[in-house]
Design a protein around this motif. Structure first.
Motif, PDB file in Angstrom:
ATOM      1  N   SER A  44      -5.524   5.386  -3.668  1.00  0.00           N
ATOM      2  CA  SER A  44      -4.607   4.670  -4.028  1.00  0.00           C
ATOM      3  C   SER A  44      -4.859   3.379  -2.730  1.00  0.00           C
ATOM      4  O   SER A  44      -5.050   3.290  -1.548  1.00  0.00           O
ATOM      5  CB  SER A  44      -2.915   5.133  -4.113  1.00  0.00           C
ATOM      6  OG  SER A  44      -2.255   4.194  -3.536  1.00  0.00           O
ATOM      7  N   ALA A  45      -5.526   2.467  -3.543  1.00  0.00           N
ATOM      8  CA  ALA A  45      -5.993   0.987  -3.050  1.00  0.00           C
ATOM      9  C   ALA A  45      -4.324  -0.193  -3.622  1.00  0.00           C
ATOM     10  O   ALA A  45      -4.544  -0.168  -4.440  1.00  0.00           O
ATOM     11  CB  ALA A  45      -7.304   0.245  -3.474  1.00  0.00           C
ATOM     12  N   MET A  46      -4.226   0.420  -2.454  1.00  0.00           N
ATOM     13  CA  MET A  46      -2.624  -1.153  -2.028  1.00  0.00           C
ATOM     14  C   MET A  46      -2.017  -0.550  -3.900  1.00  0.00           C
ATOM     15  O   MET A  46      -1.289   0.790  -3.275  1.00  0.00           O
ATOM     16  CB  MET A  46      -3.373  -2.321  -3.099  1.00  0.00           C
ATOM     17  CG  MET A  46      -4.071  -3.190  -1.401  1.00  0.00           C
ATOM     18  SD  MET A  46      -4.398  -5.029  -1.716  1.00  0.00           S
ATOM     19  CE  MET A  46      -3.369  -5.092  -1.699  1.00  0.00           C
ATOM     20  N   THR A  48       0.829  -1.662   0.148  1.00  0.00           N
ATOM     21  CA  THR A  48      -0.012  -0.021   0.471  1.00  0.00           C
ATOM     22  C   THR A  48       1.021   1.075   0.041  1.00  0.00           C
ATOM     23  O   THR A  48       0.473   1.926  -0.772  1.00  0.00           O
ATOM     24  CB  THR A  48      -0.863  -0.118   1.610  1.00  0.00           C
ATOM     25  OG1 THR A  48      -1.788  -1.362   0.864  1.00  0.00           O
ATOM     26  CG2 THR A  48      -2.026   1.219   1.463  1.00  0.00           C
ATOM     27  N   ALA A  49       1.677   1.036   0.931  1.00  0.00           N
ATOM     28  CA  ALA A  49       2.595   2.530   0.449  1.00  0.00           C
ATOM     29  C   ALA A  49       3.444   2.861  -0.551  1.00  0.00           C
ATOM     30  O   ALA A  49       3.865   3.765  -0.753  1.00  0.00           O
ATOM     31  CB  ALA A  49       4.326   1.982   2.048  1.00  0.00           C
ATOM     32  N   LEU A  50       3.908   1.690  -0.766  1.00  0.00           N
ATOM     33  CA  LEU A  50       4.391   1.561  -2.267  1.00  0.00           C
ATOM     34  C   LEU A  50       3.695   2.157  -3.579  1.00  0.00           C
ATOM     35  O   LEU A  50       4.527   4.133  -4.363  1.00  0.00           O
ATOM     36  CB  LEU A  50       5.225   0.382  -2.935  1.00  0.00           C
ATOM     37  CG  LEU A  50       6.929   0.600  -3.271  1.00  0.00           C
ATOM     38  CD1 LEU A  50       7.289   2.284  -3.466  1.00  0.00           C
ATOM     39  CD2 LEU A  50       6.970  -0.812  -4.208  1.00  0.00           C
ATOM     40  N   GLY A  51       2.806   1.729  -3.291  1.00  0.00           N
ATOM     41  CA  GLY A  51       1.591   2.341  -4.158  1.00  0.00           C
ATOM     42  C   GLY A  51       1.423   3.892  -3.761  1.00  0.00           C
ATOM     43  O   GLY A  51       1.031   4.307  -4.862  1.00  0.00           O
ATOM     44  N   MET A  52       0.689   4.024  -3.215  1.00  0.00           N
ATOM     45  CA  MET A  52       0.882   5.936  -2.367  1.00  0.00           C
ATOM     46  C   MET A  52       1.867   6.191  -3.556  1.00  0.00           C
ATOM     47  O   MET A  52       2.376   7.579  -3.919  1.00  0.00           O
ATOM     48  CB  MET A  52       0.568   6.006  -0.904  1.00  0.00           C
ATOM     49  CG  MET A  52      -0.634   5.124  -0.342  1.00  0.00           C
ATOM     50  SD  MET A  52      -0.478   5.482   1.129  1.00  0.00           S
ATOM     51  CE  MET A  52      -1.029   6.916   1.467  1.00  0.00           C
TER      52      MET A  52
END
Length: 350
Positions: free
Chosen positions: A297-299, A165-169
């Motif tokens: 941002s979802a995942m 999730t963090a990397l996706g954001m």
């Protein structure tokens, strides 16, 4: 399946509700279908997603109060648990048998297409059975080989949802080296991951946390920690007088409306949670007059997860494990997660 028992212990839910709906059961070990692997679970990490899926707290389009799983109604009974690290013990048809014995971390997302930039539309532990069990099946392409990683099984299990999730954001927010980033909920699983990855990307990290957790957040890599018990926007203006380039937000609520004016020209406010409330109001002029963006941002995408696995193989991130519980204490583990007194991630061992 050679060396695999026919039954296993699993924790599942038969309805939405409190921790009391978590039920330890003896169930059949799932057989890997064509294109799938069977993973013996070494560690499974807990997420807010587990709590909200159990409670049915996601709502539905047009009906925010409806009981719902991550993306809609859940098929009960459901074994919870999105985040799995373990070893491949069997493969289904059309899967390379050399995968057996490999240490893996599983991408829990169910995607809408086959491509590298596919969107997650389902989640292991919600739309299919997850890792609160001794064994779990997964598509072979979602089981990433981390045999050589120096990270422990517990650390690897913390990665998929929180760090994914963090990397996706961070990717969707187009964070670049030298930019100033604001991270909300910084002591939680996603928050600590955001701090670590943003710092590794060369950003200046301002993190929001509460008194007792401030030192741990600073240790994770935050340049400055803002105390959420005080006026956050005022602290942010002092810490970043030129403004924020990117906000990475899992809290939403009043923070979005109050904080949007902190963004610099062309700034991005990325939201992946609503711990502070989903009903948000903000001055839309602060958006269009400054070419700002609010980004949901979802995942993660498969590409993002590949970047995460590379970080794990090289141990370029160091996940913090707050506590470990045996599987039969799943209710207690979820209650501990809900209290939010810990820093890092809670894991269970089947």
């Amino acid at each position: 399946m050679k060396g695999v028992s026919e039954t296993m212990r699993a924790v599942r839910i038969a309805e939405h509700g409190g921790p009391e709906v978590l039920e330890l059961a003896e169930v059949a070990v799932p057989a890997p279908q064509a294109g799938e692997v069977l993973v013996r679970v070494a560690a499974v990490a807990l997420n807010n997603t587990d709590l909200w899926t159990r409670e049915g707290a996601y709502g539905r389009p047009g009906d925010p109060e409806a009981l719902s799983g991550w993306r809609g109604p859940i098929g009960f009974p459901r074994i919870q648990g999105a985040d799995v690290a373990g070893h491949v013990v069997a493969v289904g048809a059309d899967v390379d048998e050399s995968l057996v014995g490999r240490r893996v971390v599983v991408d829990p997302a169910i995607y809408d297409t086959e491509g590298p930039d596919a969107n997650p539309v389902g989640l292991m532990g919600s739309e299919r059975d997850g890792g609160y069990a001794e064994y779990v099946t997964a598509p072979a392409e979602r089981a990433h080989d981390v045999t050589g990683s120096p990270l422990t099984d517990d650390q690897l299990a913390t990665l998929p949802t929180a760090y994914g999730t963090a990397l996706g954001m961070i990717e969707r927010g187009r964070l670049r080296a030298g930019e100033t980033v604001l991270v909300s909920g910084a002591s939680g699983g996603v928050g600590l991951a955001l701090v670590q990855i943003a710092r590794a990307r060369g950003a200046r990290v301002l993190a929001i946390s509460s008194g007792s957790k401030i030192d741990a957040v600073r240790e994770a890599g935050a340049h400055e920690v803002l105390d959420r018990a005080e006026d956050i926007t005022e602290q942010a203006r002092v810490a970043a007088p030129d403004g924020i380039d990117v906000a990475l937000d899992v809290v939403a609520g009043d923070l979005l409306g109050d904080g949007l004016p902190l963004l610099r020209e062309g700034g991005r406010w990325v939201i992946a949670g609503a711990l502070g409330g989903y009903d948000v109001a903000f001055d839309v002029r602060r958006l269009y007059l400054h070419n700002a963006q609010v980004i949901g941002s979802a995942m993660h995408t498969p590409t993002h997860f590949g970047l995460l696995v590379d970080l794990a193989r090289k141990a370029q991130i160091q996940p913090v494990v707050a506590a470990a519980f045996p599987l039969d204490q799943a209710a207690r583990a979820q209650e501990e997660l809900a209290r939010r007194r810990h820093v890092g991630k809670i894991v269970m061992h089947p």
